[in-house]
Motif scaffolding. Structure first.
Motif, PDB file in Angstrom:
ATOM      1  N   HIS A 190      40.087  30.847  43.890  1.00 14.07           N
ATOM      2  CA  HIS A 190      39.578  30.295  42.632  1.00 14.07           C
ATOM      3  C   HIS A 190      38.063  30.370  42.583  1.00 14.07           C
ATOM      4  O   HIS A 190      37.451  30.150  41.540  1.00 14.07           O
ATOM      5  CB  HIS A 190      40.025  28.835  42.487  1.00 14.07           C
ATOM      6  CG  HIS A 190      39.343  27.897  43.423  1.00 14.07           C
ATOM      7  ND1 HIS A 190      39.681  27.797  44.753  1.00 14.07           N
ATOM      8  CD2 HIS A 190      38.316  27.023  43.231  1.00 14.07           C
ATOM      9  CE1 HIS A 190      38.907  26.897  45.332  1.00 14.07           C
ATOM     10  NE2 HIS A 190      38.075  26.410  44.440  1.00 14.07           N
ATOM     11  N   VAL A 191      37.412  30.695  43.727  1.00  9.71           N
ATOM     12  CA  VAL A 191      35.958  30.768  43.820  1.00  9.71           C
ATOM     13  C   VAL A 191      35.471  32.100  43.246  1.00  9.71           C
ATOM     14  O   VAL A 191      35.995  33.159  43.576  1.00  9.71           O
ATOM     15  CB  VAL A 191      35.493  30.644  45.285  1.00  9.71           C
ATOM     16  CG1 VAL A 191      33.986  30.843  45.393  1.00  9.71           C
ATOM     17  CG2 VAL A 191      35.890  29.301  45.855  1.00  9.71           C
ATOM     18  N   LYS A 192      34.481  32.030  42.397  1.00  9.89           N
ATOM     19  CA  LYS A 192      33.892  33.231  41.809  1.00  9.89           C
ATOM     20  C   LYS A 192      32.412  33.246  42.119  1.00  9.89           C
ATOM     21  O   LYS A 192      31.640  32.450  41.595  1.00  9.89           O
ATOM     22  CB  LYS A 192      34.119  33.268  40.297  1.00  9.89           C
ATOM     23  CG  LYS A 192      33.753  34.589  39.650  1.00  9.89           C
ATOM     24  CD  LYS A 192      34.124  34.603  38.167  1.00  9.89           C
ATOM     25  CE  LYS A 192      33.825  35.959  37.538  1.00  9.89           C
ATOM     26  NZ  LYS A 192      34.171  35.988  36.094  1.00  9.89           N
ATOM     27  N   ALA A 193      32.010  34.171  43.001  1.00  5.78           N
ATOM     28  CA  ALA A 193      30.621  34.253  43.417  1.00  5.78           C
ATOM     29  C   ALA A 193      29.942  35.507  42.883  1.00  5.78           C
ATOM     30  O   ALA A 193      28.784  35.773  43.195  1.00  5.78           O
ATOM     31  CB  ALA A 193      30.523  34.218  44.939  1.00  5.78           C
ATOM     32  N   GLY A 194      30.644  36.297  42.091  1.00  7.17           N
ATOM     33  CA  GLY A 194      30.105  37.519  41.506  1.00  7.17           C
ATOM     34  C   GLY A 194      30.934  37.881  40.290  1.00  7.17           C
ATOM     35  O   GLY A 194      31.416  37.016  39.558  1.00  7.17           O
ATOM     36  N   LYS A 195      31.128  39.179  40.070  1.00  8.61           N
ATOM     37  CA  LYS A 195      31.926  39.638  38.927  1.00  8.61           C
ATOM     38  C   LYS A 195      33.388  39.246  39.082  1.00  8.61           C
ATOM     39  O   LYS A 195      34.077  38.951  38.094  1.00  8.61           O
ATOM     40  CB  LYS A 195      31.789  41.153  38.788  1.00  8.61           C
ATOM     41  CG  LYS A 195      32.592  41.748  37.644  1.00  8.61           C
ATOM     42  CD  LYS A 195      32.410  43.258  37.579  1.00  8.61           C
ATOM     43  CE  LYS A 195      33.259  43.863  36.468  1.00  8.61           C
ATOM     44  NZ  LYS A 195      33.113  45.350  36.415  1.00  8.61           N
ATOM     45  N   SER A 219      35.586  39.014  50.580  1.00  4.09           N
ATOM     46  CA  SER A 219      34.844  39.942  49.741  1.00  4.09           C
ATOM     47  C   SER A 219      34.585  39.290  48.395  1.00  4.09           C
ATOM     48  O   SER A 219      35.500  38.743  47.775  1.00  4.09           O
ATOM     49  CB  SER A 219      35.637  41.241  49.539  1.00  4.09           C
ATOM     50  OG  SER A 219      34.997  42.095  48.606  1.00  4.09           O
ATOM     51  N   ASP A 220      33.336  39.368  47.940  1.00  3.04           N
ATOM     52  CA  ASP A 220      32.971  38.858  46.624  1.00  3.04           C
ATOM     53  C   ASP A 220      32.797  39.980  45.600  1.00  3.04           C
ATOM     54  O   ASP A 220      32.355  39.733  44.475  1.00  3.04           O
ATOM     55  CB  ASP A 220      31.691  38.018  46.711  1.00  3.04           C
ATOM     56  CG  ASP A 220      31.937  36.657  47.355  1.00  3.04           C
ATOM     57  OD1 ASP A 220      33.056  36.132  47.215  1.00  3.04           O
ATOM     58  OD2 ASP A 220      31.012  36.127  47.996  1.00  3.04           O
ATOM     59  N   ASP A 221      33.138  41.228  45.986  1.00  4.30           N
ATOM     60  CA  ASP A 221      33.046  42.352  45.051  1.00  4.30           C
ATOM     61  C   ASP A 221      34.347  43.155  45.018  1.00  4.30           C
ATOM     62  O   ASP A 221      34.338  44.370  44.898  1.00  4.30           O
ATOM     63  CB  ASP A 221      31.847  43.245  45.390  1.00  4.30           C
ATOM     64  CG  ASP A 221      31.876  43.765  46.825  1.00  4.30           C
ATOM     65  OD1 ASP A 221      32.880  43.540  47.538  1.00  4.30           O
ATOM     66  OD2 ASP A 221      30.881  44.403  47.238  1.00  4.30           O
ATOM     67  N   PHE A 222      35.456  42.454  45.132  1.00  2.00           N
ATOM     68  CA  PHE A 222      36.800  43.017  45.032  1.00  2.00           C
ATOM     69  C   PHE A 222      37.017  44.168  46.010  1.00  2.00           C
ATOM     70  O   PHE A 222      37.505  45.235  45.666  1.00  2.00           O
ATOM     71  CB  PHE A 222      37.116  43.459  43.601  1.00  2.00           C
ATOM     72  CG  PHE A 222      38.596  43.472  43.296  1.00  2.00           C
ATOM     73  CD1 PHE A 222      39.336  42.307  43.291  1.00  2.00           C
ATOM     74  CD2 PHE A 222      39.248  44.661  43.023  1.00  2.00           C
ATOM     75  CE1 PHE A 222      40.699  42.320  43.029  1.00  2.00           C
ATOM     76  CE2 PHE A 222      40.619  44.688  42.758  1.00  2.00           C
ATOM     77  CZ  PHE A 222      41.342  43.508  42.760  1.00  2.00           C
ATOM     78  N   GLY A 223      36.662  43.919  47.263  1.00  2.00           N
ATOM     79  CA  GLY A 223      36.934  44.870  48.333  1.00  2.00           C
ATOM     80  C   GLY A 223      35.897  45.945  48.512  1.00  2.00           C
ATOM     81  O   GLY A 223      36.062  46.824  49.368  1.00  2.00           O
TER      82      GLY A 223
END
Length: 424
Positions: A190-195, A219-223
């Motif tokens: 549920h955490v969103k740290a970027g796009k 990963s905060d950039d979808f892998g």
């Protein structure tokens, strides 16, 4: 001890309940056929379900057979698993005809669909060496694929190996000898740290000191890139580790569950001090088995899946989260089941809390069966894939991979129902 554990497991299980959508999704009809293994499952918000599995011409894990070909095959449903399109090939292993090391075989898929865009990430192992035989200079590759059209087409394989291995170059445990992301479901937070919302997955590693350990990558950039949750010095499963899965707890902390050669599972929790910055610490590993009314896996070491779903306890209307863990109950690899326990929404849990006093289990099949994976469907049901000895129960290394789905009532024997109003 294994006989006693088997009897306890059988007494613990509920009756076998076939769900509404039981389908033989990837079929291994004989011991001489090319074998299917290792299911992975992703569910999209529009009812699309994408399933991926190994197609093993080599009849074994990647690298066990030199130049052994392993493909990744996929199937897609657009109605939450009621009907399925024909099997397609994500990537074809080239076996002995491969022009390079990586493209010999691809297997052990793990997958996630972005809940907002529907973009799909697929990670897998690849190459021409076994996990056991890896060295710092020659080991399994870690490859990445994307689909932007709900699994109809896939990008070519991208090699992420060096980027991930170098994270451990300065580890106090020594540079990694071998490592792969464990198969099944990659968790989207549920955490969103970027796009994108954050991703979590578990890796099994043979460290430089020879110890088998689990770590968690995020990963905060979808892998696109990965980091090690909690750093490389303190592995959540520090010894005797094996394939593992992760899941978010109601308070946002992260749970890891690892298969073990001993009966049961190993659990640990990452407690965040700053969740957006992924800062915090790992707790102490705890064993769950029959000794503490925990997860029972009698006489087998096999991976399964974890999943949390918002529920209401029917006896008093209490709102909770239901934690589920799938695994073969045994004896040996048989009786794949979904174990469950209710979790309070606001309680900060310890590994000891998670390991003990599971409430019951739903028996998905009463014959030979092994790996399994779960995903929450758009209609509120739980989609479930598992390996089953459907056509040749006593021999061979391949399984028919079954897809089924269950309501929360079916899994829990009517103790809980889905909380349709819950929002994170």
């Amino acid at each position: 001890m294994r006989i006693i554990a088997s009897l306890i497991a059988l007494a613990f299980l509920g009756s076998t309940v076939s769900g509404q959508e039981r389908r033989e999704t990837f079929i291994s009809r004989s011991d001489t056929a090319v074998h299917y293994r290792i299911p992975a499952l992703a569910a999209l918000e529009d009812g699309t379900v994408v399933a991926v599995a190994d197609y093993r011409f080599s009849r074994n894990d990647i690298g066990i057979v030199k130049d052994g070909r392993v493909d990744l095959r996929a199937r897609t449903s657009h109605d939450n698993g009621r009907t399925w399109e024909e099997i397609t090939t994500v990537i074809e292993g080239k076996g002995k005809y491969s022009p390079d090391f990586m493209n010999v075989g691809f297997g052990d898929p793990s997958i996630v669909a972005d809940r907002k865009s529907g973009r799909i990430l697929l990670m897998c192992a690849a190459g021409n060496i076994s996990f056991l035989d890896g060295t710092p200079d020659c080991h399994l590759r870690m490859t990445r694929f994307y689909s932007n059209d709900k699994g109809r087409t896939w990008s070519g394989p991208e090699d992420m190996t060096d980027d991930i291995f170098r994270l451990f170059d300065d580890s106090i445990h020594g540079p990694a000898k071998s490592m792969f992301i464990t198969s099944g479901r990659i968790v989207q937070s549920h955490v969103k740290a970027g796009k994108y919302h954050r991703l979590y997955c578990a890796v099994l590693q043979i460290a430089g000191n020879g110890q088998w350990m689990n770590f968690v990558l995020y990963s905060d950039d979808f892998g696109g890139s990965w980091k090690v949750l909690g750093g490389t010095e303190v592995p959540p499963i520090p010894h005797d580790a094996n394939e593992a899965k992760v899941e978010e707890l109601p308070d946002g902390n992260l749970l890891i569950s690892s298969r073990t050669d001993a009966e049961g599972r190993m659990f640990n929790i990452f407690h965040f001090s700053n969740i957006r910055k992924a800062e915090g610490r790992w707790d102490e590993m705890v064993h769950s088995s029959s000794h503490n009314n925990g997860i029972i896996t009698a006489g087998n070491s096999c991976n399964g899946e974890m999943l949390t779903v918002p529920v209401i306890r029917k006896e008093d209307g209490h709102k909770m989260m239901l934690l589920m863990q799938s695994a073969p109950a045994g004896p040996r690899r048989s009786n794949v089941s979904i174990y469950y326990k209710g979790l309070e929404l606001k309680k900060a849990y310890t590994p000891e809390d998670i390991a003990r006093d599971w409430e019951g289990a739903h028996l998905a099949t009463d014959i030979g069966s092994a790996y399994s994976v779960m995903a929450r469907l758009s209609d509120g049901r739980v989609g479930f894939m598992f390996e089953e000895k459907t056509y040749y129960p006593t021999s061979g290394a391949g399984y028919t991979i079954i897809y089924d789905s269950y309501t929360i009532e079916e899994i829990t024997g009517g103790k809980y129902t889905l909380n349709l109003k819950h929002k994170r």
